[in-house]
Write an enzyme that holds these catalytic residues in place. Structure first.
Site, PDB file in Angstrom:
ATOM      1  CG  ASP A  26      -2.264   1.064   1.171  1.00 14.91           C
ATOM      2  OD1 ASP A  26      -2.175   1.387  -0.008  1.00 14.91           O
ATOM      3  OD2 ASP A  26      -2.773   1.202   2.195  1.00 14.91           O
ATOM      4  CG  ASN A  28       2.378   1.014  -5.101  1.00 19.85           C
ATOM      5  OD1 ASN A  28       3.283   0.838  -4.243  1.00 19.85           O
ATOM      6  ND2 ASN A  28       2.004   0.031  -5.743  1.00 19.85           N
ATOM      7  N   GLY A  29       0.373   5.033  -4.757  1.00 21.82           N
ATOM      8  CA  GLY A  29      -0.121   6.435  -5.154  1.00 21.82           C
ATOM      9  C   GLY A  29       0.328   7.442  -4.489  1.00 21.82           C
ATOM     10  NE  ARG A  39      -3.818   6.386  -8.025  1.00 24.50           N
ATOM     11  CZ  ARG A  39      -3.843   6.129  -6.627  1.00 24.50           C
ATOM     12  NH1 ARG A  39      -3.441   7.174  -5.782  1.00 24.50           N
ATOM     13  NH2 ARG A  39      -3.985   5.087  -6.218  1.00 24.50           N
ATOM     14  CG  HIS A  43       0.475   1.519  -9.409  1.00 17.94           C
ATOM     15  ND1 HIS A  43       0.103   1.198  -8.277  1.00 17.94           N
ATOM     16  CD2 HIS A  43      -0.607   2.235  -9.659  1.00 17.94           C
ATOM     17  CE1 HIS A  43      -1.124   1.536  -7.550  1.00 17.94           C
ATOM     18  NE2 HIS A  43      -1.598   2.072  -8.667  1.00 17.94           N
ATOM     19  CB  SER A  71      -8.526  -6.027  -3.518  1.00 20.90           C
ATOM     20  OG  SER A  71      -9.220  -4.656  -3.918  1.00 20.90           O
ATOM     21  CB  THR A  72     -12.913  -8.616  -4.949  1.00 20.26           C
ATOM     22  OG1 THR A  72     -12.850  -8.251  -3.664  1.00 20.26           O
ATOM     23  CG2 THR A  72     -12.616  -9.999  -5.418  1.00 20.26           C
ATOM     24  CD  GLU A  73     -13.299  -5.495  -2.115  1.00 13.19           C
ATOM     25  OE1 GLU A  73     -11.927  -5.618  -1.857  1.00 13.19           O
ATOM     26  OE2 GLU A  73     -14.043  -6.064  -1.912  1.00 13.19           O
ATOM     27  CG  ASN A  74      -7.477  -2.867  -5.723  1.00 13.27           C
ATOM     28  OD1 ASN A  74      -6.529  -3.477  -5.576  1.00 13.27           O
ATOM     29  ND2 ASN A  74      -7.677  -1.775  -4.944  1.00 13.27           N
TER      30      ASN A  74
END
Ligand code: FPP
Length: 246
Positions: A26, A28-29, A39, A43, A71-74
């Site tokens: 966590d 990177n951005g 961003r 990465h 993640s599934t949320e990304n």
């Protein structure tokens, strides 16, 4: 027992290293923003930090490594960022698969990778195929992974299999990590104190570390610092020490 040569590594006890270490990568951005860069550059440097961390863990002899890459949320991120992450991932796999084969590192994934773009999916499947015989180390990349999804997927499979009686151990065989020990240590960088849907079933007795460092700056020195701290922890798994029993 000590087998390490460099100064701070010397303090590590080789017998007390985690068998399985996991990283929630966590920051990177924010790393990129701080430098006035896009961003995606964050990465790109994040991928370099993944490659270095894999090598550092291998040097230490840590057998199982997991990285929470997507993640599934990304999917809710802007499409160009999602595309850039996948391209970086594909380039990473292509660049390192030969090296991992030589170093006897098996590549595996957690998550539903069939939903990834076809060429990325194929590159990953090829890497898995090429390294499936490797036995010294395991590199588990969590991709399109969500812990709740993983549990629900397992439950649905159990129903399909007609299994009537499930135990804690037998349920594990329905998880992506069925061939891995639970993570002993999970590191989340960037100063965020959340677990974000990462291995909820496997992490019940994991030790956690939350370094402030943004992921692209994560290096061997910080890894050693976290491992030294991990080795000081008293892991009782809910029990008490033998000498305290009387
Ligand atoms: C977290 O930083 C990073 C991600 C969500 C994606 C990173 C994944 C890759 C770069 C793919 C490569 C992975 C491997 C294992 C080769 P963030 O963007 O959430 O940072 P922020 O919170 O500062 O915005």
């Amino acid at each position: 027992m000590n087998i390490f040569s460099n100064k701070s590594q010397k303090l590590l006890d080789a017998n007390k290293l985690p068998h399985h270490i996991a990283f929630i990568i966590d920051g990177n951005g924010r790393w990129a923003k701080k430098k006035g860069l896009p961003r995606t550059v964050g990465h790109s440097f994040g991928v370099k930090a993944v490659a270095d961390t894999v090598q550092n863990c291998v040097n230490l002899g840590i057998k199982y490594m997991s990285f929470y890459a997507f993640s599934t949320e990304n999917w809710n991120r802007p499409q160009d960022e999602v595309d850039a992450i996948f391209e970086l991932l594909r380039d990473y796999i292509k660049q390192y698969v030969g090296d991992y084969e030589n170093k006897n590192i098996k590549v595996m994934t957690s998550g539903d990778i069939t939903k990834l773009p076809k060429d990325i999916y194929e590159t990953i499947e090829e890497a898995k195929e090429k390294t499936k015989h490797c036995t010294d180390f395991v590199l588990n990349i969590a991709l399109n992974y969500g812990g709740r999804d993983e549990i629900i997927r397992g439950i649905n499979q159990i129903i399909k299999d007609g299994v009537k009686d499930v135990s804690k151990e037998s349920f594990k065989t329905y998880l992506y990590t069925k061939n891995l020990p639970d993570p002993d240590l999970i590191v989340r960088t960037s100063g965020e104190f959340r677990t974000s849907n990462f291995m909820p079933y496997q992490a019940v007795y994991s030790e956690w570390a939350f370094p402030k460092t943004y992921w692209p700056d994560f290096n061997n020195k910080q890894l050693i610092k976290i491992l030294l701290n991990f080795q000081k922890r008293d892991r009782r798994f809910g029990a008490i020490k033998k000498e305290e029993k009387k």
